[in-house]
Design an enzyme around this catalytic site. Structure first.
Site, PDB file in Angstrom:
ATOM      1  N   GLU A 233     -19.723  17.149   6.402  1.00 16.13           N
ATOM      2  CA  GLU A 233     -19.632  18.087   4.911  1.00 16.13           C
ATOM      3  C   GLU A 233     -21.122  19.071   4.771  1.00 16.13           C
ATOM      4  OE1 GLU A 233     -21.545  15.399   1.903  1.00 16.13           O
ATOM      5  OE2 GLU A 233     -20.444  16.779   0.219  1.00 16.13           O
TER       6      GLU A 233
ATOM      7  N   ASN B 200     -17.415  22.502  -2.987  1.00 17.12           N
ATOM      8  CA  ASN B 200     -17.446  22.033  -2.013  1.00 17.12           C
ATOM      9  C   ASN B 200     -16.124  21.567  -1.108  1.00 17.12           C
ATOM     10  OD1 ASN B 200     -19.140  20.410   0.520  1.00 17.12           O
ATOM     11  ND2 ASN B 200     -19.896  19.026  -1.041  1.00 17.12           N
TER      12      ASN B 200
ATOM     13  N   LYS C 290     -13.467  19.554  -1.757  1.00 12.34           N
ATOM     14  CA  LYS C 290     -13.742  18.019  -2.861  1.00 12.34           C
ATOM     15  C   LYS C 290     -13.378  18.092  -4.014  1.00 12.34           C
ATOM     16  CE  LYS C 290     -17.871  15.326  -2.204  1.00 12.34           C
ATOM     17  NZ  LYS C 290     -19.698  14.828  -2.362  1.00 12.34           N
TER      18      LYS C 290
ATOM     19  N   GLU D  18     -24.175  17.246  -7.752  1.00 15.72           N
ATOM     20  CA  GLU D  18     -22.928  17.951  -7.638  1.00 15.72           C
ATOM     21  C   GLU D  18     -22.433  18.328  -8.211  1.00 15.72           C
ATOM     22  OE1 GLU D  18     -20.817  17.313  -3.641  1.00 15.72           O
ATOM     23  OE2 GLU D  18     -21.947  15.465  -2.811  1.00 15.72           O
TER      24      GLU D  18
ATOM     25  N   CYS E 208     -17.081  13.737   2.047  1.00 17.85           N
ATOM     26  CA  CYS E 208     -17.642  12.102   1.518  1.00 17.85           C
ATOM     27  C   CYS E 208     -17.568  11.155   0.351  1.00 17.85           C
ATOM     28  CB  CYS E 208     -19.045  12.999   0.869  1.00 17.85           C
ATOM     29  SG  CYS E 208     -20.439  12.219   1.269  1.00 17.85           S
TER      30      CYS E 208
ATOM     31  N   ASN F 104     -22.526  13.826   3.708  1.00 18.22           N
ATOM     32  CA  ASN F 104     -24.062  13.219   3.693  1.00 18.22           C
ATOM     33  C   ASN F 104     -24.479  12.430   2.985  1.00 18.22           C
ATOM     34  OD1 ASN F 104     -25.694  17.014   3.674  1.00 18.22           O
ATOM     35  ND2 ASN F 104     -23.668  15.770   3.779  1.00 18.22           N
TER      36      ASN F 104
END
Ligand code: CDT
Length: 309
Positions: A46, A106, A123, A142, A168, A193
């Site tokens: 990621e 993302n 994502k 995020e 993730c 991550n």
């Protein structure tokens, strides 16, 4: 048999000051190793091109924008595409995507052996928070910098199989795997991550975080009879540690290879996509055994609703 040799290219830490060009050089070193081991596909983590910037609280839109890619490929990333084409190797990696309309996602892409982007995923499950949180040991912003993905969980006919991606935090949600499982997915590629400590519970450290990493990848693989390739960005980024533990899991839920360091490290396994067939036709034959009349809450309800019986 539908065998593909997969290189999981774990990246060690990327510092805030590291340039895209420096990171791409490291990614190409891993790609060279993958080529030497005859890989058909190399999978990176990621947000592979930069440090995990959502740990930093930023207010200046220009500063935020500097972490995003406005085009893919772009001049900084082109050498990676060129090398992959030269090697006729497919690849997947994550990056922060800025769309022409100004949306921020993302994102992960799947690039085929000819260098064409054949799959994109944005994502869906964005962890963390949108405003500075003084209660946390460190930030995870995020929800500030990205919008939730708007593509669902698509799968792609590629590499002689059915391929999906997630990113993730998505790996912790069974719905992620099942929505792809319902499309017959045979190979799920995911990058992560993951901080080595829980910012809200310091007692939750790397051992437990690695355990959870294995647990969710193994469960997702087994319950959907699919290969799962989960690849970390690892090590200390500007003093903030991330777990390693990149792994490849077979459709029986067994780990077949796992990274041993928190540095740039390639893990390799030859995966036979036909290994997915047996459980898809028997214990996890969805058409035969699923009972959707009892699953309504999964899509009609987000949080817990107590039923007071
Ligand atoms: N990158 C990412 O999604 N990391 C999250 C951290 C969760 S803590 C806010 C993860 O699930 O690993």
């Amino acid at each position: 048999m539908r065998k593909i040799t997969i290189g999981g290219a774990q990246l060690g830490p990327i510092q805030k000051s590291d340039t895209r060009a420096e990171v791409i050089e490291r990614m190409i070193v891993l790609m060279n190793q993958a080529k030497a081991q005859k890989c058909d596909l190399v999978v990176y983590p990621e947000l592979a091109l930069t440090t995990f910037f959502p740990r930093w609280y930023m207010e200046d839109p220009t500063e935020v924008d500097s972490w995003f890619e406005h085009q893919m490929p772009n001049p900084a990333v082109q050498p990676l595409f060129d090398k992959a084409c030269e090697y006729e190797m497919a690849m997947s990696f994550g990056y922060a995507e800025k769309t022409p309309e100004g949306q921020n996602f993302n994102t992960s892409i799947l690039v085929d052996k000819k260098g064409s982007i054949v799959g994109k995923y944005r994502k869906v499950h964005l962890p963390g928070h949108a405003e500075f949180d003084p209660e946390r040991d460190f930030q995870h912003l995020e929800k500030r910098y990205f919008e939730p993905g708007d593509l669902g969980f698509p799968t792609f006919g590629s590499l002689n199989g059915i391929v999906g991606m997630c990113i993730c935090n998505d790996r912790r949600w069974p719905e992620t795997y099942r929505v792809m499982g319902l499309q017959g997915v045979e190979l799920i590629l995911l990058g992560y991550n993951t901080p080595s400590f829980n910012s809200q519970r310091v007692t939750e450290g790397p051992e437990k975080r690695l355990f959870h990493n294995r647990l969710v990848a193994q469960a997702g693989a087994y319950q959907n009879s699919t290969w799962v390739v989960a690849i970390a960005k690892a090590g200390a980024e500007d003093g903030h540690p991330l777990i390693g533990g990149s792994l490849i899991v077979n459709p029986d839920g067994e780990i077949v290879v796992e990274a041993q360091t928190e540095k740039d490290e390639l893990i390799v396994h030859t995966c036979d996509l036909d290994d997915c067939n047996f459980a898809k036709e028997t214990i996890f034959n969805f058409a035969r055994h699923r009972r959707i009349e009892h699953y309504g809450r999964i899509t009609s309800q987000t949080g817990v609703e107590l039923s007071n019986k």
